[in-house]
Design an enzyme around this catalytic site. Sequence first.
Site, PDB file in Angstrom:
ATOM      1  N   SER A   1       0.815  -1.230  -0.007  1.00 25.39           N
ATOM      2  CA  SER A   1       0.292  -0.133  -0.115  1.00 25.39           C
ATOM      3  C   SER A   1       0.865   1.347   0.117  1.00 25.39           C
ATOM      4  CB  SER A   1      -0.672   0.017   1.252  1.00 25.39           C
ATOM      5  OG  SER A   1      -1.397  -1.135   1.786  1.00 25.39           O
TER       6      SER A   1
ATOM      7  N   HIS B   1     -10.300  -0.367  -5.160  1.00 25.74           N
ATOM      8  CA  HIS B   1      -9.284  -1.154  -5.193  1.00 25.74           C
ATOM      9  C   HIS B   1      -8.740  -1.007  -6.732  1.00 25.74           C
ATOM     10  CE1 HIS B   1      -7.123  -4.869  -4.744  1.00 25.74           C
ATOM     11  NE2 HIS B   1      -7.673  -4.972  -3.424  1.00 25.74           N
TER      12      HIS B   1
ATOM     13  N   HIS C   1      -5.713  -8.541   0.402  1.00 25.26           N
ATOM     14  CA  HIS C   1      -5.507  -8.626   1.661  1.00 25.26           C
ATOM     15  C   HIS C   1      -6.440  -9.215   2.356  1.00 25.26           C
ATOM     16  CE1 HIS C   1      -3.303  -4.789   1.169  1.00 25.26           C
ATOM     17  NE2 HIS C   1      -2.571  -5.281   1.968  1.00 25.26           N
TER      18      HIS C   1
ATOM     19  N   TYR D   1      -7.724  -9.126   4.953  1.00 23.43           N
ATOM     20  CA  TYR D   1      -8.884  -8.239   5.852  1.00 23.43           C
ATOM     21  C   TYR D   1      -9.917  -7.893   5.143  1.00 23.43           C
ATOM     22  CZ  TYR D   1      -6.120  -4.241   4.436  1.00 23.43           C
ATOM     23  OH  TYR D   1      -5.332  -3.303   3.663  1.00 23.43           O
ATOM     24  N   GLU D   2      -9.669  -7.865   3.598  1.00 24.37           N
ATOM     25  CA  GLU D   2     -10.879  -7.531   2.680  1.00 24.37           C
ATOM     26  C   GLU D   2     -11.928  -8.736   2.534  1.00 24.37           C
ATOM     27  OE1 GLU D   2      -9.027  -5.449  -0.827  1.00 24.37           O
ATOM     28  OE2 GLU D   2      -7.212  -6.282   0.100  1.00 24.37           O
TER      29      GLU D   2
ATOM     30  N   ALA E   1       4.199  -1.679   3.791  1.00 23.89           N
ATOM     31  CA  ALA E   1       4.218  -0.632   4.820  1.00 23.89           C
ATOM     32  C   ALA E   1       3.805  -1.329   6.402  1.00 23.89           C
ATOM     33  CB  ALA E   1       2.966   0.276   4.747  1.00 23.89           C
TER      34      ALA E   1
ATOM     35  N   MET F   1      -0.085  -6.150   7.872  1.00 22.31           N
ATOM     36  CA  MET F   1      -1.286  -7.358   7.407  1.00 22.31           C
ATOM     37  C   MET F   1      -1.097  -7.885   6.321  1.00 22.31           C
ATOM     38  SD  MET F   1      -4.339  -4.327   8.481  1.00 22.31           S
ATOM     39  CE  MET F   1      -3.725  -3.218  10.149  1.00 22.31           C
ATOM     40  N   SER F   2       0.041  -8.105   5.781  1.00 24.31           N
ATOM     41  CA  SER F   2       0.258  -8.994   4.372  1.00 24.31           C
ATOM     42  C   SER F   2       1.649  -9.771   4.500  1.00 24.31           C
ATOM     43  CB  SER F   2       0.384  -7.735   3.519  1.00 24.31           C
ATOM     44  OG  SER F   2       1.569  -7.078   3.663  1.00 24.31           O
TER      45      SER F   2
ATOM     46  N   ASN G   1       5.099   3.827  10.903  1.00 20.43           N
ATOM     47  CA  ASN G   1       4.694   4.372  12.111  1.00 20.43           C
ATOM     48  C   ASN G   1       5.239   3.656  13.169  1.00 20.43           C
ATOM     49  OD1 ASN G   1       2.704   2.542  10.872  1.00 20.43           O
ATOM     50  ND2 ASN G   1       2.072   2.255  13.282  1.00 20.43           N
TER      51      ASN G   1
ATOM     52  N   HIS H   1       0.906  13.329   9.375  1.00 25.39           N
ATOM     53  CA  HIS H   1       0.736  12.647   8.054  1.00 25.39           C
ATOM     54  C   HIS H   1       1.731  12.955   7.091  1.00 25.39           C
ATOM     55  CE1 HIS H   1      -1.381  10.130   5.149  1.00 25.39           C
ATOM     56  NE2 HIS H   1      -1.466  11.235   4.438  1.00 25.39           N
TER      57      HIS H   1
HETATM   58  N1  HPA Z   1       0.207  -2.241  12.243  1.00 24.18           N
HETATM   59  C1  HPA Z   1      -0.296  -3.092  11.335  1.00 24.18           C
HETATM   60  N2  HPA Z   1      -0.159  -2.697  10.179  1.00 24.18           N
HETATM   61  C2  HPA Z   1       0.347  -1.543   9.747  1.00 24.18           C
HETATM   62  C3  HPA Z   1       0.954  -0.777  10.872  1.00 24.18           C
HETATM   63  C4  HPA Z   1       0.680  -0.924  12.109  1.00 24.18           C
HETATM   64  O1  HPA Z   1       1.133  -0.392  13.093  1.00 24.18           O
HETATM   65  N3  HPA Z   1       1.526   0.184  10.015  1.00 24.18           N
HETATM   66  C5  HPA Z   1       1.296   0.084   8.816  1.00 24.18           C
HETATM   67  N4  HPA Z   1       0.788  -1.218   8.509  1.00 24.18           N
END
Ligand code: HPA
Length: 271
Positions: free
Chosen positions: A28, A59, A81, A83-84, A111, A209-210, A233, A246
């Site tokens: 992403s 998407h 993903h 989660y989708e 990410a 998440m991937s 982050n 951001h």
């Molecule tokens: N947690 C899960 N997935 C993420 C995060 C996070 O802090 N940052 C970017 N993808």
Amino acid sequence: MIEKIKETASFLAEKTGFNPVAGIILGSGLGGLVNAIDIKHKFEYSEIPNFPVSTVEGHDGRLIFGFLGGKQVVAMQGRFHYYEGYPLQQVTFPVRVMKLLGVQTLFVSNAAGGLNLAFEVGDLMIIRDHINFFPDNPLRGKNIDELGTRFPEMSQVYSPRLMQKAKQISIQNKIRFQTGVYIGSPGPTLETPAEYNMFRLLGADATGMSTVPEVIVARHAGMECFGISIITNLAKPADADKPTTHEEVQNVAQVAERNMTLIFTELIRGL
Ligand code: HPA
């Protein structure tokens, strides 16, 4: 399943005449690497037979065929993903198609949230191992013997050879990098502070998440794997009183993305 994979691979091979050596999955916000590819063919995921049907709005998935580092590559701009709502077999379907197209090495990016207290926002982490924290495994069910063995070995999932080369490339180009363990969990919620702590205690340096499902399927099929996480982050509690804007995150992510593109390109040139 294997028939569907073959059907999709034949469709793409016939349309493109490509025999890519490397497959690339872009996380992403990390689609910028595509600008470095000399693009020859482009497909919306919705045009590709048997590709998962998008269930979510906006998407913008594209499969790209072209040249990078002088080599034929196939790149996914956007991934599927868990989660989708897709089962992991669908999340990983494109990796198996890549395998049948001739891909020997899979490059993945994502990410991720930084768990390691030494990490900074914008860091680039070479993934040296992963933890599968999904409540499933993409290989569950009948094994596809044509692709790989029932109980694949997972001792060196990320290619030591490519990690070594990536470190050399980073040093030569004065790119700051980290090395660490990625933990993949289902999402879509981000972690609570207690969960971030738990993941750190489990030995992970970054969370997302991937990636884990795709890499498992790639290793099952005998592909060499290389991965980079961009730390967007930080999970460290001390950060709570110093929120990152951001804009800051976007800027650092852009630098990290350029560096990631350079590393991927040079590794592919050397394949
Ligand atoms: N947690 C899960 N997935 C993420 C995060 C996070 O802090 N940052 C970017 N993808």
